[in-house]
Design a protein around this motif. Structure first.
Motif, PDB file in Angstrom:
ATOM      1  N   LYS A 160       0.817  -1.221   0.000  1.00  0.00           N
ATOM      2  CA  LYS A 160       0.000   0.000   0.000  1.00  0.00           C
ATOM      3  C   LYS A 160       0.854   1.277   0.000  1.00  0.00           C
ATOM      4  N   HIS A 161       2.165   1.133   0.124  1.00  0.00           N
ATOM      5  CA  HIS A 161       3.041   2.314   0.163  1.00  0.00           C
ATOM      6  C   HIS A 161       3.256   2.858  -1.250  1.00  0.00           C
ATOM      7  N   GLU A 162       2.823   4.078  -1.480  1.00  0.00           N
ATOM      8  CA  GLU A 162       2.914   4.653  -2.821  1.00  0.00           C
ATOM      9  C   GLU A 162       4.343   4.936  -3.255  1.00  0.00           C
ATOM     10  N   ALA A 163       5.264   5.120  -2.309  1.00  0.00           N
ATOM     11  CA  ALA A 163       6.641   5.460  -2.666  1.00  0.00           C
ATOM     12  C   ALA A 163       7.478   4.243  -3.036  1.00  0.00           C
ATOM     13  N   LEU A 164       6.914   3.045  -2.890  1.00  0.00           N
ATOM     14  CA  LEU A 164       7.687   1.824  -3.100  1.00  0.00           C
ATOM     15  C   LEU A 164       7.438   1.236  -4.481  1.00  0.00           C
ATOM     16  N   GLU A 165       8.497   0.692  -5.041  1.00  0.00           N
ATOM     17  CA  GLU A 165       8.439  -0.090  -6.276  1.00  0.00           C
ATOM     18  C   GLU A 165       8.553  -1.553  -5.868  1.00  0.00           C
ATOM     19  N   ILE A 166       7.571  -2.386  -6.237  1.00  0.00           N
ATOM     20  CA  ILE A 166       7.548  -3.774  -5.787  1.00  0.00           C
ATOM     21  C   ILE A 166       7.484  -4.717  -6.978  1.00  0.00           C
ATOM     22  N   THR A 167       8.421  -5.660  -7.019  1.00  0.00           N
ATOM     23  CA  THR A 167       8.357  -6.763  -7.970  1.00  0.00           C
ATOM     24  C   THR A 167       7.826  -7.968  -7.218  1.00  0.00           C
ATOM     25  N   PRO A 168       6.577  -8.372  -7.459  1.00  0.00           N
ATOM     26  CA  PRO A 168       6.011  -9.484  -6.683  1.00  0.00           C
ATOM     27  C   PRO A 168       6.619 -10.817  -7.100  1.00  0.00           C
ATOM     28  N   LEU A 169       6.816 -11.687  -6.121  1.00  0.00           N
ATOM     29  CA  LEU A 169       7.227 -13.058  -6.383  1.00  0.00           C
ATOM     30  C   LEU A 169       5.985 -13.947  -6.417  1.00  0.00           C
ATOM     31  N   ALA A 170       6.134 -15.154  -6.902  1.00  0.00           N
ATOM     32  CA  ALA A 170       4.997 -16.065  -7.007  1.00  0.00           C
ATOM     33  C   ALA A 170       4.340 -16.256  -5.646  1.00  0.00           C
ATOM     34  N   PRO A 171       3.008 -16.073  -5.543  1.00  0.00           N
ATOM     35  CA  PRO A 171       2.333 -16.308  -4.263  1.00  0.00           C
ATOM     36  C   PRO A 171       2.655 -17.706  -3.741  1.00  0.00           C
ATOM     37  N   MET A 172       3.009 -17.768  -2.468  1.00  0.00           N
ATOM     38  CA  MET A 172       3.512 -19.020  -1.895  1.00  0.00           C
ATOM     39  C   MET A 172       2.586 -19.516  -0.789  1.00  0.00           C
ATOM     40  N   PRO A 173       2.125 -20.757  -0.865  1.00  0.00           N
ATOM     41  CA  PRO A 173       1.260 -21.276   0.200  1.00  0.00           C
ATOM     42  C   PRO A 173       1.973 -21.263   1.544  1.00  0.00           C
ATOM     43  N   ALA A 174       1.231 -20.914   2.586  1.00  0.00           N
ATOM     44  CA  ALA A 174       1.708 -21.114   3.946  1.00  0.00           C
ATOM     45  C   ALA A 174       1.060 -22.396   4.460  1.00  0.00           C
ATOM     46  N   VAL A 175       1.843 -23.261   5.075  1.00  0.00           N
ATOM     47  CA  VAL A 175       1.349 -24.589   5.437  1.00  0.00           C
ATOM     48  C   VAL A 175       1.573 -24.852   6.921  1.00  0.00           C
ATOM     49  N   PHE A 176       0.674 -25.662   7.489  1.00  0.00           N
ATOM     50  CA  PHE A 176       0.919 -26.232   8.797  1.00  0.00           C
ATOM     51  C   PHE A 176       1.684 -27.532   8.579  1.00  0.00           C
ATOM     52  N   CYS A 177       2.855 -27.638   9.172  1.00  0.00           N
ATOM     53  CA  CYS A 177       3.672 -28.830   8.967  1.00  0.00           C
ATOM     54  C   CYS A 177       4.025 -29.470  10.305  1.00  0.00           C
ATOM     55  N   CYS A 178       4.448 -30.724  10.224  1.00  0.00           N
ATOM     56  CA  CYS A 178       4.760 -31.498  11.425  1.00  0.00           C
ATOM     57  C   CYS A 178       5.689 -32.632  11.028  1.00  0.00           C
ATOM     58  N   HIS A 179       6.168 -33.396  12.017  1.00  0.00           N
ATOM     59  CA  HIS A 179       7.020 -34.537  11.697  1.00  0.00           C
ATOM     60  C   HIS A 179       6.183 -35.665  11.079  1.00  0.00           C
ATOM     61  N   ALA A 180       6.843 -36.587  10.431  1.00  0.00           N
ATOM     62  CA  ALA A 180       6.161 -37.586   9.582  1.00  0.00           C
ATOM     63  C   ALA A 180       5.330 -38.585  10.357  1.00  0.00           C
ATOM     64  N   GLN A 181       5.489 -38.694  11.693  1.00  0.00           N
ATOM     65  CA  GLN A 181       4.710 -39.637  12.496  1.00  0.00           C
ATOM     66  C   GLN A 181       3.747 -38.921  13.447  1.00  0.00           C
ATOM     67  N   HIS A 182       3.422 -37.693  13.138  1.00  0.00           N
ATOM     68  CA  HIS A 182       2.554 -36.930  14.036  1.00  0.00           C
ATOM     69  C   HIS A 182       1.178 -37.597  14.152  1.00  0.00           C
ATOM     70  N   PRO A 183       0.591 -37.650  15.357  1.00  0.00           N
ATOM     71  CA  PRO A 183      -0.710 -38.306  15.538  1.00  0.00           C
ATOM     72  C   PRO A 183      -1.824 -37.757  14.655  1.00  0.00           C
ATOM     73  N   LEU A 184      -1.790 -36.484  14.343  1.00  0.00           N
ATOM     74  CA  LEU A 184      -2.863 -35.908  13.536  1.00  0.00           C
ATOM     75  C   LEU A 184      -2.888 -36.446  12.112  1.00  0.00           C
ATOM     76  N   LEU A 185      -1.754 -36.947  11.629  1.00  0.00           N
ATOM     77  CA  LEU A 185      -1.708 -37.465  10.257  1.00  0.00           C
ATOM     78  C   LEU A 185      -2.541 -38.732  10.093  1.00  0.00           C
ATOM     79  N   ALA A 186      -2.835 -39.413  11.191  1.00  0.00           N
ATOM     80  CA  ALA A 186      -3.627 -40.649  11.125  1.00  0.00           C
ATOM     81  C   ALA A 186      -5.128 -40.374  11.086  1.00  0.00           C
TER      82      ALA A 186
END
Length: 316
Positions: A160-186
């Motif tokens: 929203k800053h009018e004085a800034l020049e911005i080159t956007p990068l590809a929108p990147m998903p934010a994820v909830f991550c955990c270890h491979a044996q986490h109980p929630l994965l079951a």
């Protein structure tokens, strides 16, 4: 008032003092003795015939004259730096210095992997990378201390800053991550309520209202029984904790892309969670000429971010 005889070094000393808030801290940053810095400020006051500071026991406070010098001084030093760089570019066809800022995640995951290639393409380049909070990076950019910086642009409001020049990068998903044996994965289905049963690590730079708007049921204000929140600036520390605990972490895909690809970490699909997207961008001031190395680095950042996003599809 003899402003014509005031030297650039006087302005540099004064602005550092304003930034640090004390003679001892400013002198250390400038690699000067405190008496030398004090004499420089006194000389500046003599030349301007104005008292710039009220010297307090705990630090310094600007007078109205000092506030005026601070406001104009930052612009003067920024213009001097820009002039110096443009002259260097005209004389040699290449700048020898490039100063970048970034928050920790883009510094580690986007800039880090391409620095080697940048130095090969520009062997005489001196590169400075400042990893810091986006507000401090913005201040350094406005002061002319950075060519540009890389950070989130939507959640922070930088777009929203009018004085800034911005080159956007590809929108990147934010994820909830955990270890491979986490109980929630079951579980056949995971909800935000399920997430709240485990310790949660959330990026500190995201405003509470942004997180609350995207994660229904997760309120960050008063602490309640059973809620365990970790707010982080440096994800590397949190990432190490994911492997030997049931901690869950919300982080942009780039910071865990390698671990997700290898299977060391997993993404949790949350059925009642709206998609959260990190919008990173390369941020500079409008109207400022950038060196070829900066332009090349921007191109590489755009390509690197796009590759990470393109390769993420099989991970879900």
């Amino acid at each position: 008032m003899r402003t014509s005889t005031m030297e650039i070094r006087h302005l540099k000393h004064f602005l550092m003092l304003c930034r640090k808030g004390s003679f001892s801290a400013a002198a250390e940053a400038l690699h000067l003795s405190q008496p030398s810095l004090s004499r420089s400020i006194q000389r500046m006051e003599e030349l301007l015939d104005a008292k710039l500071l009220d010297r307090q026991r705990g630090g310094v406070e600007l007078t109205p004259y000092g506030e005026s010098v601070l406001r104009h001084g930052e612009r003067i030093l920024r213009d001097v730096r820009q002039l110096s760089m443009e002259l260097e570019l005209m004389q040699s066809g290449e700048w020898s210095e490039l100063a970048l800022g970034a928050s920790p995640i883009p510094a580690q995951t986007l800039i880090g992997p391409i620095i080697g290639e940048l130095t090969r393409q520009h062997p005489t380049l001196n590169l400075e990378l400042r990893v810091d909070h986006w507000r401090r990076s913005l201040s350094r950019l406005e002061a002319g201390e950075l060519n540009y910086f890389i950070d989130e642009i939507v959640a922070t409001g930088l777009d929203k800053h009018e004085a800034l020049e911005i080159t956007p990068l590809a929108p990147m998903p934010a994820v909830f991550c955990c270890h491979a044996q986490h109980p929630l994965l079951a579980r056949p289905e995971v909800t935000v309520a399920d997430l709240l049963q485990y310790p949660l690590a959330l990026p500190h730079h995201l405003p509470p209202e942004f997180i609350e708007a995207h994660t229904h049921g997760l309120q960050l204000d008063p602490m309640v029984a059973g809620r365990r929140l970790i707010r982080f600036d440096q994800f590397l520390t949190v990432k190490a904790a994911l492997y030997d605990s049931d901690l869950l972490a919300l982080t942009p895909l780039a910071s865990v892309h390698t671990e997700l690809t290898s299977g060391a970490l997993r993404v949790l699909q949350v059925s009642d969670l709206e998609p959260i997207t990190a919008h990173y961008g390369v941020i500079s001031l409008k109207g400022r000429i950038q060196p070829p190395a900066a332009e090349r680095l921007t191109q590489e950042l755009v390509q690197t971010a796009q590759k990470i996003v393109n390769s993420a599809v099989p991970l879900y």
